[in-house]
Design a protein around this motif. Structure first.
Motif, PDB file in Angstrom:
ATOM      1  N   ALA A 280     -61.279   9.865  27.033  1.00 37.63           N
ATOM      2  CA  ALA A 280     -62.741   9.906  27.059  1.00 37.63           C
ATOM      3  C   ALA A 280     -63.197  10.860  28.146  1.00 37.63           C
ATOM      4  O   ALA A 280     -62.563  10.947  29.206  1.00 37.63           O
ATOM      5  N   PRO A 281     -64.301  11.607  27.913  1.00 34.53           N
ATOM      6  CA  PRO A 281     -64.885  12.409  28.991  1.00 34.53           C
ATOM      7  C   PRO A 281     -65.524  11.493  30.022  1.00 34.53           C
ATOM      8  O   PRO A 281     -65.647  10.276  29.801  1.00 34.53           O
ATOM      9  N   MET A 282     -65.939  12.054  31.119  1.00 37.24           N
ATOM     10  CA  MET A 282     -66.421  11.246  32.235  1.00 37.24           C
ATOM     11  C   MET A 282     -67.946  11.105  32.226  1.00 37.24           C
ATOM     12  O   MET A 282     -68.641  11.481  33.159  1.00 37.24           O
ATOM     13  N   GLY A 283     -68.466  10.577  31.128  1.00 39.08           N
ATOM     14  CA  GLY A 283     -69.902  10.324  31.050  1.00 39.08           C
ATOM     15  C   GLY A 283     -70.735  11.544  30.735  1.00 39.08           C
ATOM     16  O   GLY A 283     -71.964  11.483  30.772  1.00 39.08           O
ATOM     17  N   THR A 284     -70.101  12.677  30.432  1.00 43.22           N
ATOM     18  CA  THR A 284     -70.828  13.899  30.096  1.00 43.22           C
ATOM     19  C   THR A 284     -70.266  14.462  28.799  1.00 43.22           C
ATOM     20  O   THR A 284     -69.265  13.966  28.274  1.00 43.22           O
ATOM     21  N   ALA A 285     -70.909  15.498  28.289  1.00 45.10           N
ATOM     22  CA  ALA A 285     -70.371  16.174  27.107  1.00 45.10           C
ATOM     23  C   ALA A 285     -69.038  16.819  27.460  1.00 45.10           C
ATOM     24  O   ALA A 285     -68.774  17.161  28.623  1.00 45.10           O
ATOM     25  N   LEU A 286     -68.181  16.982  26.455  1.00 44.49           N
ATOM     26  CA  LEU A 286     -66.902  17.643  26.675  1.00 44.49           C
ATOM     27  C   LEU A 286     -67.139  19.043  27.248  1.00 44.49           C
ATOM     28  O   LEU A 286     -67.982  19.792  26.764  1.00 44.49           O
TER      29      LEU A 286
END
Length: 625
Positions: A280-286
């Motif tokens: 998963a990304p860290m709360g932002t868009a890839l």
């Protein structure tokens, strides 16, 4: 001596892994990879593989895994720097000189890692303490078993503002702040960043704790963010980190798949359901860097974002980031979850087999792009449809790779044409009148076409494209937008393309019978260069060659104008003008090479009868002026 990640990546790229492994281990080609009996343990059946594309070796028997540097240290027994120096000598690279500042930064990162590791131990102990009861209850409500809780290292950050400071008294306040564990505010006492939250450690690819994700437990705190991540620190960069990559990476080598979900808890739920290859990304868009990490492991990572509107927008943001970076064989696949469901919902309600079924048949990036834009706005009027076409073209213009850009443009415009120009009811021909064998131009259109083609007779490429479109009229509307743009800028042959577009608008969609060329239409003098004019050529290949010719025709004026502008700037800014001219000349060479490749493809088909350019003779229907 500090070596930057970029320098090490360049070193790995310059030396082929299989060529180094083969010096001591006999390899056998297996498709796009190599195989052998593992040099790290005794075995009779080969389970050791080497992938030059992915840049690593892996043994499915003993688990040995690494890149070319790891091979030199583990198999050859060299020290890290000795291995780097030997490989750098082979690659023709100079090892950077020692950098005191970089050395201090590396030392700082190492000491900050001690802080985050100690914080993780504190949070783990706090979860088992009486004050962690609320966090334990939340984990139980999610249905996570003991193995999942242990593997993902859940913890609890106590609510007191100084709890972590008291527990980690061996570290200076400045280190705690630098590691992102404490917040320092002007003229106020620093306080713990994470308070009364469930915590999850974030790891780097080596498995070191570099930060934390923390979920709120008190639903009454409406003003507090539901999830809180560590800030960017010398250890942690949210744009360059993927949650769970250190576990999902090895798992993906077995499944040849990497699943990208929206949030960390989605990732945990997927792993608990047996999908170990989820990140998963860290709360932002890839980000571009995160896409690069994924593509190093698999060719087509699968986005499995939530089925609500926010999830689909997140998928489109990821697609927008990916479009400029697309390369041959490197793309994205997309799974659309049922509306209102996230991965955890789907697995719990319908079982892991439901998720597995979706992952087995993901949509392509191109199809997702088409479906999203088609549903993005009403399409009731011609203006609405023109807006859809413009959005599709803007997406394709973002693609940097010329071949992929051309193919995306063609396929998306084919979808648009099929949607915007649906088949008309078949016309009934009256008794006694024969249906024309081939479409033909009106007398006025034929006159304009003949005149324009004659004016541009010296332009072999334009003449060949005109002849090709007469031969394959179903391609005219697909390329209508770039051809219209070209027609506005070219007064010689522009009217010919405008005439063809007007004629195509009157044809039945999908009409594939050649248009009868007007009487006196002259074929291009060098028509033998163009494979799409070969009699008997494969229709699909011919259409692809024609699309390439259209792309070249449209690109040429802009390239020539840019070269002329760069040359004109020599007097005022010679240095910049020279650099720009050299860049454009390289593009011109690439353009000429692509044009030459069309001729070579024609030469490859020379075993067939020579071109007769029968489009000029496809119909004998004389036109009246």
């Amino acid at each position: 001596m500090a070596l930057s990640p970029q320098w090490l990546d360049e070193l790995r790229a310059r030396v082929t892994l299989s060529s180094v492994v083969q010096r001591t281990t006999k390899l056998t080609r297996a498709g796009r990879e190599w195989k052998a009996c593992c040099p790290f343990h005794d075995e009779k059946t080969p389970s050791f593989t080497v992938s030059d594309e992915k840049g690593f070796y892996h043994c499915f028997g003993c688990g040995a895994h690494g890149d070319i540097i790891r091979w030199m240290t583990d198999q050859r027994g060299l020290q890290f720097m000795d291995a780097v120096k030997e490989l750098a000598g082979e690659a023709g690279m100079e090892v950077p000189a020692p950098d005191p500042r970089a050395a201090r930064a590396a030392e700082q990162r190492a000491s900050l890692a001690d802080v985050t590791e100690a914080a993780q131990e504190f949070y783990r102990r706090s979860l088992d303490a009486p004050e962690g009861a609320k966090a334990r209850a939340y984990l139980d409500s999610r249905g996570f078993d003991a193995h999942t809780k242990e593997r993902f290292g859940f913890g609890y950050a106590p609510g007191a503002r100084q709890a972590l400071k008291a527990a980690l008294g061996q570290f200076d306040e400045a280190m705690l702040v630098e590691a992102g564990m404490r917040i320092a505010v002007d003229d106020k006492e620093p306080y713990d960043r994470f308070r009364d939250r469930l915590t999850m450690p974030i790891h780097d690819p080596r498995g070191r704790v570099i930060g934390f994700a923390a979920r709120i437990l008190d639903a009454d705190k409406k003003d507090a963010p539901k999830y809180l991540n560590s800030p960017d620190t010398p250890l942690f960069d949210k744009g360059r980190t993927l949650f769970n990559l250190h576990r999902a990476g090895p798992a993906s080598r077995k499944t040849n798949r990497m699943i990208v979900v929206e949030g960390q808890m989605d990732c945990v739920a997927m792993a608990a359901a047996g999908f170990e290859d989820a990140v998963a990304p860290m709360g932002t868009a890839l980000t571009e860097h995160q896409l690069g990490l994924l593509w190093r492991l698999v060719d087509a990572p699968v986005l499995a974002f939530d089925g609500d509107n926010a999830g689909q927008r997140a998928a489109m943001r990821a697609i927008g980031r990916a479009l400029p970076l697309l390369a041959p064989g490197k793309t994205l696949s997309i799974v659309r979850l049922p509306p209102g469901m996230d991965p955890d919902d789907l697995v719990k309600r319908q079982g892991p087999q439901a998720m597995e079924a979706l992952l087995a048949e993901p949509a392509s990036l191109l199809d997702t792009l088409w479906e999203f834009e088609k549903a993005a706005a009403p399409l009731r009027t011609p203006e609405d449809k023109a807006g859809l076409k413009q959005r599709l073209i803007e997406h394709t213009e973002a693609i940097q790779h010329p071949d992929i850009r051309s193919l995306y443009r063609r396929e998306l415009l084919e979808k648009f044409s099929a949607f915007a120009y649906p088949p008309r009811p078949r016309r009934e021909w009256k008794s006694g009148f024969a249906k024309p064998a081939t479409p033909s131009l009106s007398p006025e259109a034929a006159t304009r076409l003949r005149r324009a083609a004659g004016d541009g007779a010296r332009d072999g490429l334009a003449g060949a494209v005109v002849a090709g479109l007469l031969r394959f009229p179903d391609q005219i509307m697909i390329h209508a937008e770039p051809l219209s743009r070209f027609a506005r800028a070219d007064t010689r042959t522009g009217p010919a393309f405008e005439t063809l577009i007007e004629a195509a608008e009157m044809l039945d969609p999908g009409e594939s019978a050649p248009i009868s060329a007007p009487h006196g239409f002259a074929p291009p003098p060098d028509s033998n260069r163009y494979a799409f004019l070969l009699e008997g050529a494969d229709p699909r290949a011919a259409r692809e060659d024609l699309a390439e010719a259209v792309s070249l025709l449209v690109e040429r004026p802009a390239l020539e104008a840019a070269l002329a502008a760069a040359t004109a700037r020599f007097e005022s800014d010679p240095e910049a003008a020279f650099a720009e001219q050299q860049r454009l000349l390289k593009r011109k060479l690439a353009f000429d090479k692509r044009l030459g490749q069309m001729a070579s493809r024609r030469a490859a088909g020379a075993a067939q009868p020579d071109l007769d350019l029968s489009v000029a003779e496809a119909g004998t229907g004389e036109d009246s002026e």
